[in-house]
Scaffold this motif. Structure first.
Motif, PDB file in Angstrom:
ATOM      1  N   GLN A 139       5.714   0.988  -3.596  1.00  0.00           N
ATOM      2  CA  GLN A 139       5.134   0.898  -4.938  1.00  0.00           C
ATOM      3  C   GLN A 139       4.570   2.254  -5.368  1.00  0.00           C
ATOM      4  O   GLN A 139       4.747   2.670  -6.509  1.00  0.00           O
ATOM      5  N   ARG A 140       3.912   2.947  -4.456  1.00  0.00           N
ATOM      6  CA  ARG A 140       3.261   4.221  -4.789  1.00  0.00           C
ATOM      7  C   ARG A 140       4.214   5.405  -4.754  1.00  0.00           C
ATOM      8  O   ARG A 140       3.984   6.409  -5.427  1.00  0.00           O
ATOM      9  N   GLU A 152       0.873   8.653   2.310  1.00  0.00           N
ATOM     10  CA  GLU A 152       0.561   9.339   1.047  1.00  0.00           C
ATOM     11  C   GLU A 152       0.219  10.804   1.284  1.00  0.00           C
ATOM     12  O   GLU A 152       0.636  11.679   0.532  1.00  0.00           O
TER      13      GLU A 152
END
Length: 114
Positions: A93-94, A44
């Motif tokens: 998913q993110r 991320e």
């Protein structure tokens, strides 16, 4: 990102300049990610740096969340393959446009396109 954000950006900008995709290992200044949380957190962070600071296309980002040793019989290794799979699901998913790659013993074992 093991050499820090600035070195990471230098390499990323070169890739961007030549129209190349990047393969980003889940590795930062503290070392290689060994848990689901670290794998996802590092990916991320790299994603934000790439997409927000230099507008790198997310579809040209390939994350390698580290498989590590599997089936060794060593208790601490028991979750390594499952952690890789679960981290892969969380990353997709993110950050749905990125790709995932993983290899074991120089062989590609998983590439996710969607």
């Amino acid at each position: 990102m093991k050499e820090g954000e600035e070195a990471f950006l230098v390499h990323a900008r070169l890739c961007q300049r030549y129209g190349a995709a990047v393969v980003v290992m889940a590795f930062d200044e503290k070392g290689q990610a060994d848990t689901i949380d670290r794998k996802v957190s590092i990916c991320e962070r790299a994603y934000r740096i790439l997409t927000e600071r230099i507008q790198f296309p997310p579809e040209d980002i390939i994350f390698d969340p580290n498989i590590f040793a599997v089936a060794t019989g060593i208790e601490e290794h028991n979750r390594y393959s499952l952690d890789f799979i679960e981290a892969t699901a969380a990353i997709k998913q993110r950050m749905p446009l990125v790709h995932i790659s993983g290899r074991r013993q120089q062989r590609l074992v998983l590439v996710s396109r969607q």
